[in-house]
Design an enzyme around this catalytic site. Structure first.
Site, short mmCIF file in Angstrom:
data_model
loop_
_atom_site.label_atom_id
_atom_site.label_comp_id
_atom_site.label_asym_id
_atom_site.label_seq_id
_atom_site.Cartn_x
_atom_site.Cartn_y
_atom_site.Cartn_z
N HIS A 100 77.09 22.95 41.06
CA HIS A 100 76.48 21.61 41.05
C HIS A 100 75.46 21.42 39.94
CE1 HIS A 100 77.93 20.42 45.13
NE2 HIS A 100 77.86 21.73 45.34
N LYS A 153 66.27 8.60 43.66
CA LYS A 153 66.82 9.95 43.54
C LYS A 153 65.63 10.88 43.39
CE LYS A 153 69.07 8.31 39.83
NZ LYS A 153 70.46 8.74 39.92
N ARG A 154 65.86 12.20 43.49
CA ARG A 154 64.76 13.13 43.24
C ARG A 154 64.17 12.87 41.86
NH1 ARG A 154 64.04 17.45 47.01
NH2 ARG A 154 62.51 18.18 45.50
N LYS A 201 66.58 13.15 34.89
CA LYS A 201 67.04 11.87 35.46
C LYS A 201 66.33 10.68 34.80
CE LYS A 201 68.07 13.99 39.98
NZ LYS A 201 69.49 13.75 40.26
N THR A 236 75.81 10.89 43.15
CA THR A 236 76.59 10.25 44.22
C THR A 236 75.93 8.93 44.61
OG1 THR A 236 75.41 11.71 45.74
CG2 THR A 236 77.69 12.28 45.22
N LYS A 291 77.33 4.99 45.63
CA LYS A 291 76.89 4.18 46.76
C LYS A 291 76.49 2.78 46.28
CE LYS A 291 75.42 8.50 48.74
NZ LYS A 291 74.33 9.49 48.80
C1 26Q Z 1 67.93 27.25 44.46
C2 26Q Z 1 67.24 28.43 44.59
C3 26Q Z 1 66.06 28.49 45.31
C4 26Q Z 1 65.60 27.35 45.94
C5 26Q Z 1 66.30 26.16 45.82
C6 26Q Z 1 67.46 26.10 45.07
C7 26Q Z 1 68.20 24.83 44.94
C8 26Q Z 1 68.25 23.93 45.99
C9 26Q Z 1 68.92 22.73 45.86
C10 26Q Z 1 68.87 24.51 43.77
C11 26Q Z 1 69.56 23.30 43.65
C12 26Q Z 1 69.59 22.41 44.70
C13 26Q Z 1 70.28 21.12 44.66
C14 26Q Z 1 71.07 20.73 43.68
C15 26Q Z 1 71.69 19.41 43.72
O1 26Q Z 1 71.41 18.59 44.59
N1 26Q Z 1 72.59 19.11 42.78
C16 26Q Z 1 73.26 17.82 42.77
O2 26Q Z 1 74.49 17.95 43.47
C17 26Q Z 1 75.11 16.68 43.63
C18 26Q Z 1 76.36 16.89 44.47
O3 26Q Z 1 77.33 17.56 43.73
C19 26Q Z 1 75.43 16.07 42.29
O4 26Q Z 1 75.94 14.77 42.50
C20 26Q Z 1 74.18 15.98 41.42
O5 26Q Z 1 74.52 15.55 40.11
C21 26Q Z 1 73.51 17.34 41.36
O6 26Q Z 1 72.27 17.25 40.66
#
Ligand code: 26Q
Length: 809
Positions: free
Chosen positions: A369, A546-547, A552, A654, A658
């Site tokens: 991702h 979004k975050r 972004k 995503t 929406k």
């Molecule tokens: C990793 C290691 C330690 C702590 C946290 C994490 C961590 C947690 C969450 C790393 C990444 C995330 C989340 C990533 C994320 O939300 N990516 C998004 O995924 C969506 C679904 O595929 C995409 O639409 C977005 O583009 C993408 O940013």
């Protein structure tokens, strides 16, 4: 003709629509019964909470039948099953979604009204299940919904965090985090399974019995299952989301206690409670925290033990696992699944290493991702070796095995290098399919993230463009538009979103466009009420939610907002399109730059909203604590969707889907799924701007690119000057000097280079807004052409390209 031997009949499915269950009067009686016997409350003294619980139990009762029937059919068919492993499931509220999927939405309203209660108040009393950060977690929730709708025999596995994603407040415009507490009330949608418990070990050492390894963990915890049924559309199928909570292993305690080591005896209890206590709120920069590694292993080991236990009960050969089971890894977070599955097969089932490794590969799929290097998981070998000593050995063995099978493999494909375990390489090597989440992203996974592994394993990388569930993101969030789609001949779109194409010709029908506009207008009026502050519901609602991340580019949006404010002040009588700029989103608590952007948006809002000259033409609103239920309010009320990430950085997005499905027009870059959205809705119905991925890479390599861009843009120069002077931070004029300096000298995400193109695109948006017929035509076409982005289509792709499973409906 040859006669086919007829397959034994499968147990029939029981749908929630079976006789009687739909009636509001039986529902009303069931609510009263639960109020009395499950909650011990007299209707005269029941609170909103009590009524919500009683209604939730009455609905839950109606899920149990289809749930059992689906389970029975799965066992009887012997069909291959899917397991979706994810550290995050960002579900949101459940009650209304369940009512909709059960076909009981209307019956609920009536029953609740008959009981003198307000349906909306009950729905809004429910806290969001916020067991995720953002896109990745929300995708997992949409996938659970689609797998249940399509009749895929599937389980989701996750962690039952006691505290989900933190709550966000603003103090003096700055983000303040407080713990989220969704489990402080009873959670009516889960069934605790105390009998489903597995021991999860950590640390300790490894001994050998001949050449058979034995791991003696130094610590252990119990993972106990909590099941949430996930009901699909029309209640035809239901799956289980099994969330693991950590509990102390009491036997272990006792042993130490008896040795008189009382302090140590208390340790496992403390450790256990910590593991499922809180969701890591950082989705940006990876930090090698031991607790995070323990959480990841906790989820993965519990899931795999559960999977093997279920599989073992069927008495099959462990080497045939890949024919019966598909396990999908939601990013690298559960990537320890490769070594763990090998460990279980080799150490517990006596399988040889290579056969075990091949079996694991046949079972596992890996979804990537993110491309951002700082987000890729790597664990220091000493930490991995200390926390999971047996797994560290197995990882080295996997590396060895891969190196021997590919003698010419380049050094950078190694899992262990620079004293770190690279989880991306581990996941890639241990999966038979690796997928990206949009066409562009999957290309970049192959060309930039894993070029050498891609060459060694042709055909392994596939694309599965993300999608969203139309049940939650249209039917639940936008009942007005959903009803219009039914009325206009697209009925049945809930399970076949391509039917919205039937609305396409109506884009030319002024009467239909007027109805479409009226729905949007009503959604905007409702949102304006909720936001307060006397917003003009006739203004363009321009939304970025979004975050908060540098990539972004919320910063570019707020800079453009300032530029627009200055332009309006220069010419207050101009033909400006009135706008409300809405921002929403959380910054990771440790992400200082993101928090600075949050503060800047709030500071700019305070100045602009107080300006008598411009306040009727331009407002900035930033409601705190953006989450799934807020998204359900905001998205249906949007005119303009901001999808403005630097090309090559947003894997998919995503939210972009929406918004377009709900009839917002997109201003966006050629990034992630924007590319495919634009292809689907038509380039003429999409406000495109900005550098391409290749151009962005080239620009970044040009020395002083941002200085050149700023010097070439009088508008941007003036904005930066104004910020640097402290116009938005009177009490601390230097507050944003660092931010402005960084834009001049170190603008990795190319805010400056894309600024003028963005400004121009916004002026095209203004021009389009002045022609309502044309705007509404474009909006209708956007909604009508979004069928491709149903997560049902996405899941069908996983089923055929990765899992090799079929529907049991
Ligand atoms: C990793 C290691 C330690 C702590 C946290 C994490 C961590 C947690 C969450 C790393 C990444 C995330 C989340 C990533 C994320 O939300 N990516 C998004 O995924 C969506 C679904 O595929 C995409 O639409 C977005 O583009 C993408 O940013």
């Amino acid at each position: 003709m040859t006669e086919q031997p007829s397959a034994p009949a499968l147990p029939s499915l029981q749908t929630a629509l079976d006789a009687g269950a739909l009636r509001s009067d039986t529902l009303r009686e069931d609510i009263l019964r639960h109020l009395r016997y499950s909650l011990g409350k007299d209707p005269a003294h029941a609170s909103v909470y009590d009524w919500r619980m009683a209604l939730s139990f009455a609905l839950r009762d109606r899920i149990v039948g289809p749930w059992f029937a689906a389970t029975k059919r799965t066992y009887a068919s012997g069909a291959k099953r899917v397991y979706y492993l994810s550290m995050e499931f960002l579900i949101g509220r459940i009650l209304e979604d369940a009512a909709i999927n059960l076909g009981l939405h209307e019956a609920c309203r009536v029953a609740v009204a008959d009981l003198g209660q307000d349906w909306a108040a009950l729905v809004e009393d429910e806290p969001d299940a916020a067991l995720g950060n953002g896109g990745l977690g929300r995708l997992a929730a949409c996938f659970m919904d689609s797998m249940a709708t399509l009749g895929v025999p599937a389980h989701g596995y996750g962690i039952r965090y006691e505290h989900g994603l933190f709550r966000q407040r603003f103090e003096g415009g700055q983000q303040v985090e407080t713990p989220e507490d969704w489990l402080s009330q009873k959670h009516p949608w889960e069934f605790e399974r105390p009998e489903v418990a597995y021991e999860i070990g950590f640390k300790g050492h490894v001994t050998y019995d001949g050449d058979r390894a034995r791991w003696h963990p130094g610590e252990s915890v119990l993972a106990t299952g909590h099941d949430m049924p996930v009901i699909g559309w029309k209640g035809r199928w239901a799956n289980t989301l099994r969330l693991w909570a950590a509990a102390p292993t009491t036997l272990f305690d006792l042993e130490r206690f008896n040795r008189g080591d009382y302090a140590a005896a208390a340790e496992p209890e403390a450790l256990a409670r910590t593991i499922s206590r809180v969701l890591y709120p950082d989705d940006t920069t990876y930090q090698g925290k031991e607790l995070r590694l323990k959480q990841e292993y906790f989820l993965t080991s519990a899931a795999l033990q559960d999977i093997l236990r279920r599989f073992g009960n069927s008495g099959q050969d462990p080497l045939s696992l890949g024919r019966h089971v598909a396990v999908q890894l939601n990013d690298t977070h559960p990537a320890i699944a490769g070594p763990e599955l090998i460990r279980l097969l080799v150490d517990d089932h006596g399988v040889g290493f290579e056969e075990a490794a091949e079996t694991a590969v046949s079972v596992l799929g890996f979804t990537n991702h993110t491309l951002m290097p700082e987000a890729l998981e790597r664990w220091a070998t000493y930490l991995m070796g200390n926390t999971l000593p047996r797994h560290m050995q197995i990882i080295e063995r996997i590396d060895d095995w891969h190196a021997r099978s590919h003698p010419k493999r380049p050094a950078n494909t190694a899992i262990v290098r620079d004293d770190q375990v690279h989880m991306g390489e581990l996941a890639f090597i241990m999966a038979h399919r690796v997928n990206g989440v949009s066409a562009l992203h999957s290309d970049l996974v192959a060309s930039s993230l894993f070029p050498d592994l891609a060459a060694l394993h042709p055909g392994r990388i596939v694309n599965e463009t993300n999608g969203i569930t139309p049940r939650r993101w249209l039917k639940l969030a936008n009942p007005g538009l959903a009803g219009l789609a039914d009325e206009a001949g697209a009925a049945g779109w809930e399970a076949d979103l391509d039917r919205l194409r039937r609305l396409e010709p109506l884009a030319e029908d002024a009467g239909f466009r007027e109805k479409f506009r009226a729905v949007k207008q009503a959604n905007k009026a409702r949102l304006a009420d909720w936001l307060g502050g006397g917003l003009n519901p006739a203004a363009m609602f321009d939304i970025q939610v979004k975050r908060i991340h540098e990539y972004k580019r919320q910063l570019m949006n707020v800079l453009e907002t300032i530029a627009l404010w200055q332009a309006i002040r220069d010419d207050p009588g101009g033909a400006w399109a009135p706008r409300v700029k809405i921002f929403g989103g959380k910054a990771a608590p440790g992400y200082a730059v993101a928090k600075e952007i949050v503060r800047l948006i709030n500071d700019v809002g305070a100045v602009l909203n107080a300006d008598e000259v411009t306040r009727d033409l331009l407002r900035v609103v930033y409601p705190p604590n953006y989450n799934v239920s807020m998204a359900e309010r905001l998205i249906p009320a949007a005119d303009l969707s901001e999808q403005i990430s630097t090309a090559g950085t947003e894997a998919s997005g995503t939210g972009n889907m929406k918004f377009a499905l709900n009839g917002a027009l997109t201003i966006g870059t050629l990034d992630g799924a924007n590319v495919e959205i634009r292809e689907q809705v038509g380039a003429e119905n999409f406000f495109l701007f900005g550098l391409t991925t290749e151009e962005a890479t080239a620009t970044r390599a040009t020395p002083d690119h941002s200085r050149a861009a700023i010097e070439a843009s009088p508008i941007l120069q003036r904005v930066l000057q104004t910020i640097a002077e402290g116009r938005f931070s009177h009490e601390e004029p230097g507050r944003y000097r660092g931010l402005v300096d960084r834009l001049w000298t170190n603008d990795h995400f190319l805010v400056a280079s894309d600024f003028d193109a963005y400004w121009q695109a916004q002026r095209r948006v203004d021009a389009a807004w002045h022609d309502p017929a044309s705007w509404n035509r474009m909006a209708v076409l956007n909604a009508a052409r979004m069928g491709y982005f149903s997560s049902d289509r996405t899941i069908s792709g996983y089923m055929s390209d990765i899992w090799d499973v079929s529907s049991l409906l």
